[in-house]
Motif scaffolding. Structure first.
Motif, short mmCIF file in Angstrom:
data_model
loop_
_atom_site.label_atom_id
_atom_site.label_comp_id
_atom_site.label_asym_id
_atom_site.label_seq_id
_atom_site.Cartn_x
_atom_site.Cartn_y
_atom_site.Cartn_z
N MET A 6 89.25 -22.57 22.52
CA MET A 6 88.27 -21.49 22.63
C MET A 6 88.43 -20.56 21.44
SD MET A 6 87.89 -20.55 26.65
CE MET A 6 86.99 -21.67 27.74
N PHE A 7 87.67 -20.81 20.42
CA PHE A 7 87.66 -20.08 19.16
C PHE A 7 88.99 -20.24 18.44
CE2 PHE A 7 87.02 -16.95 15.94
CZ PHE A 7 85.65 -16.80 15.83
N ALA A 8 89.21 -21.42 17.89
CA ALA A 8 90.40 -21.68 17.07
C ALA A 8 90.32 -20.81 15.82
CB ALA A 8 90.45 -23.16 16.69
N ASN A 9 91.43 -20.15 15.51
CA ASN A 9 91.37 -19.14 14.46
C ASN A 9 92.54 -19.26 13.49
OD1 ASN A 9 90.79 -16.74 13.01
ND2 ASN A 9 89.97 -15.75 14.83
N GLY A 10 93.42 -18.26 13.43
CA GLY A 10 94.48 -18.22 12.43
C GLY A 10 95.49 -19.34 12.56
N VAL A 11 96.09 -19.72 11.41
CA VAL A 11 97.07 -20.81 11.35
C VAL A 11 98.28 -20.35 10.55
CG1 VAL A 11 97.48 -23.18 10.58
CG2 VAL A 11 95.21 -22.52 11.39
N ALA A 12 99.48 -20.66 11.04
CA ALA A 12 100.71 -20.30 10.30
C ALA A 12 101.81 -21.31 10.60
CB ALA A 12 101.17 -18.89 10.65
N MET A 13 102.46 -21.79 9.55
CA MET A 13 103.56 -22.72 9.67
C MET A 13 104.87 -21.97 9.90
SD MET A 13 103.96 -26.07 9.45
CE MET A 13 102.43 -26.49 8.60
N ARG B 7 81.47 -26.41 11.56
CA ARG B 7 80.46 -25.36 11.69
C ARG B 7 81.03 -23.97 11.38
NH1 ARG B 7 75.11 -25.93 12.69
NH2 ARG B 7 75.11 -24.41 14.39
N PHE B 8 82.35 -23.83 11.46
CA PHE B 8 82.95 -22.50 11.34
C PHE B 8 84.39 -22.66 10.88
CE2 PHE B 8 82.77 -18.16 13.73
CZ PHE B 8 83.46 -17.54 12.71
N THR B 9 84.59 -23.19 9.67
CA THR B 9 85.93 -23.36 9.13
C THR B 9 86.57 -21.99 8.96
OG1 THR B 9 84.81 -25.03 7.77
CG2 THR B 9 87.19 -24.80 7.51
N ASN B 10 87.84 -21.85 9.42
CA ASN B 10 88.34 -20.48 9.56
C ASN B 10 89.65 -20.20 8.81
OD1 ASN B 10 89.17 -17.91 10.65
ND2 ASN B 10 87.80 -18.28 12.36
N ASP B 11 90.70 -20.99 8.98
CA ASP B 11 91.97 -20.66 8.35
C ASP B 11 92.76 -21.93 8.07
OD1 ASP B 11 93.83 -18.92 7.26
OD2 ASP B 11 94.85 -18.53 9.14
N LEU B 12 93.86 -21.80 7.30
CA LEU B 12 94.64 -22.97 6.91
C LEU B 12 96.06 -22.59 6.53
CD1 LEU B 12 94.10 -23.98 3.22
CD2 LEU B 12 92.83 -22.06 4.18
N ASP B 13 96.93 -23.59 6.50
CA ASP B 13 98.29 -23.46 5.98
C ASP B 13 98.80 -24.84 5.59
OD1 ASP B 13 100.59 -22.27 5.10
OD2 ASP B 13 101.29 -21.59 7.06
N GLU C 69 100.47 -31.26 3.01
CA GLU C 69 99.34 -31.54 3.89
C GLU C 69 98.81 -30.23 4.47
OE1 GLU C 69 99.77 -36.05 5.47
OE2 GLU C 69 100.96 -34.58 6.58
N ILE C 70 97.52 -30.18 4.72
CA ILE C 70 96.84 -28.94 5.08
C ILE C 70 96.46 -28.97 6.56
CG2 ILE C 70 94.88 -27.44 4.59
CD1 ILE C 70 94.77 -28.91 1.82
N TYR C 71 96.82 -27.92 7.26
CA TYR C 71 96.45 -27.76 8.66
C TYR C 71 95.42 -26.62 8.73
CZ TYR C 71 100.51 -30.68 9.50
OH TYR C 71 101.40 -31.72 9.51
N PHE C 72 94.30 -26.87 9.39
CA PHE C 72 93.23 -25.89 9.36
C PHE C 72 92.43 -25.91 10.66
CE2 PHE C 72 91.42 -29.84 7.97
CZ PHE C 72 90.08 -29.83 8.32
N THR C 73 91.63 -24.87 10.84
CA THR C 73 90.84 -24.72 12.07
C THR C 73 89.35 -24.71 11.78
OG1 THR C 73 91.13 -22.32 11.91
CG2 THR C 73 92.59 -23.50 13.44
N ASP C 74 88.61 -25.23 12.75
CA ASP C 74 87.17 -25.09 12.82
C ASP C 74 86.91 -24.40 14.15
OD1 ASP C 74 84.48 -25.37 12.13
OD2 ASP C 74 84.29 -27.29 13.18
N SER C 75 86.43 -23.16 14.12
CA SER C 75 86.38 -22.34 15.33
C SER C 75 85.45 -22.89 16.40
CB SER C 75 85.96 -20.91 14.98
OG SER C 75 86.94 -20.29 14.20
N SER C 76 84.36 -23.54 15.98
CA SER C 76 83.38 -24.05 16.94
C SER C 76 82.54 -25.13 16.28
CB SER C 76 82.47 -22.91 17.42
OG SER C 76 81.40 -23.39 18.19
N THR C 77 82.10 -26.10 17.07
CA THR C 77 81.14 -27.07 16.57
C THR C 77 79.72 -26.70 17.00
OG1 THR C 77 81.43 -28.51 18.50
CG2 THR C 77 82.84 -28.92 16.59
N ASN C 78 79.58 -25.60 17.73
CA ASN C 78 78.27 -25.14 18.20
C ASN C 78 77.77 -23.89 17.50
OD1 ASN C 78 77.91 -27.16 20.20
ND2 ASN C 78 79.21 -26.03 21.63
N PHE C 79 78.68 -22.99 17.17
CA PHE C 79 78.30 -21.69 16.64
C PHE C 79 78.78 -21.53 15.21
CE2 PHE C 79 78.39 -21.08 21.19
CZ PHE C 79 77.29 -20.28 21.44
#
Length: 404
Positions: A245-252, A181-187, A193-203
């Motif tokens: 609670m609001f998954a956001n930035g990602v850094a390896m 619902r809210f794809t946000n960041d990746l590394d 392989e890609i690691y990434f966040t989806d901030s919310s499944t509701n908003f």
């Protein structure tokens, strides 16, 4: 005197009653009745040393590039040939900076819909109510072997576009049967392989005409954010962390032994171990004086964290106590007014420099937002900090050898 006191008491009671029942449905609670239910376990402000930039150094930053017709250069990346930065903006385009003589060049788009509602406007008109149509590219990274650009689009998921640009294609938009619902960041890790966040499944990001769904996600205490891994070879997606609670930035990390992820609502950075005896576990990496957005590693292995804003007492109390949040949502205030409560009334800028153990090395600020405000990412390159913002139409640049 007693009569006036009685009238005043009755008046206050009537106002409180009207606010409570909201007959005109003008409060936030009218449209979102379940927003105020979950408490947020924030670390006490007193538990963290006060960290300030007493010289207010970011006020000496310069405007590196202004974007015509759009706002919100959230993430800044350079390609394998050193060109850029590239950034995604509010109308779904990915732009490349080709220097002051050429300016911004259109590189890619995240949506096939380039109708009139997605055309850039001047002055900037982000048209947030159309983001779900036009796309909203957020975090971006270039693959160092293939030169392809991977994009986290808030609405369309994890995307890929070749080194020549054009229309990005979706490579993932759900995990375990739950749509992003809210794809946000990746590394990337060392194997690609890609690691990434989806901030919310509701908003989602947008909110009607005012584009503030992200704020409602924070104030609701929504804990449906996820950290995931995508394997480009198999197409398999693995959920590594959930209930964020609001998954956001990602850094390896520099040695690829761990991954950092911003948990914005809780004002903290988590470390997820990829190697070693703690592999597969997570822990708190850093407690921060504000709400973190993207995290970026520099060449030395340290990290820059962009804070959207400092944490303030009204926001801390509202997050910690659902009953107080309920009162706030019952007031006849707009999302825009709630946003100003969230940021403490002033659009400011703060960047935190962390070492590989999570210790704060340096704090840079523009406390009045005179030059830099509401930053979303800090990218260190050749002795300079490139700073993006999801809210303004420009990229700023700060020289690290600037002493004042």
């Amino acid at each position: 005197m007693a009569n006036w006191a009685t009238i005043l008491a009755i008046g206050i009671a009537v106002i409180a009653f009207l606010v409570g029942i909201d007959p005109l449905r003008i409060s936030l609670a009218a449209d979102f009745p379940n927003l105020a239910k979950k408490p947020v376990a924030l670390h006490p402000i007193s538990s963290q040393p006060e960290v300030r930039d007493i010289h207010n150094r970011l006020k000496n930053a310069g405007i590196a590039a202004v974007i015509d017709g759009a706002v919100g250069p959230e993430s800044l990346v350079f390609d394998n040939e050193g060109r850029g930065p590239y950034t995604g903006v509010s109308d779904g385009r990915v732009l490349r900076w080709d220097g002051p003589d050429v300016g911004w060049t259109d590189f890619a788009v995240t949506s096939p819909n380039r109708s009139e509602i997605c055309d850039p406007k001047n002055p900037p008109a982000p048209n947030p109510e159309f983001e779900h149509i036009c796309g909203r590219p957020l975090g971006m990274r270039f693959h160092r072997k293939t030169g392809d650009l991977y994009i986290a689009d808030a609405y369309f998921g994890l995307l890929l576009v070749g080194s020549e640009g054009g229309l990005a294609k979706t490579i993932a938009n759900e995990a375990e049967g739950v749509p992003f619902r809210f794809t946000n960041d990746l590394d990337f890790d060392e194997g690609g392989e890609i690691y990434f966040t989806d901030s919310s499944t509701n908003f989602q990001r947008r909110f009607s005409m005012e584009c503030r769904h992200f704020l409602l996600s924070i104030f609701s205490g929504d804990d449906t954010g996820r950290l995931m891994k995508y394997d480009p070879k198999s197409g398999e997606i693995t959920v590594l962390l959930r209930n964020l609670m609001f998954a956001n930035g990602v850094a390896m990390s520099k040695d690829f032994s761990f991954l950092l992820v911003s948990e914005t609502t809780k004002c903290r950075i988590l470390r997820y171990w990829l190697k070693g005896p703690k592999m597969g576990s997570s822990e708190v990496f850093a407690l921060l004086p504000g709400f973190p957005d993207n995290v970026r590693r520099n060449s030395e292995g340290n990290f820059w964290v962009a804070l959207h804003c400092r944490r303030n007492l009204p926001t801390s109390l509202a997050l910690s106590y659902p009953w107080l949040r309920w009162v706030l949502f019952k007031l006849p205030i707009s999302i825009k007014q709630l946003y100003y409560v969230f940021i403490g009334g002033t659009k400011h800028a703060i960047a935190i420099h962390l070492d590989e153990d999570g210790k704060i090395l340096e704090v840079l600020e523009d406390q009045q937002g005179s030059t830099v405000k509401l930053i979303s990412e800090v990218e260190e390159r050749n002795g300079q900090l490139w700073m993006g913002s999801v809210m303004v139409p420009s990229v700023t640049l700060y020289a690290l050898d600037n002493k004042l």
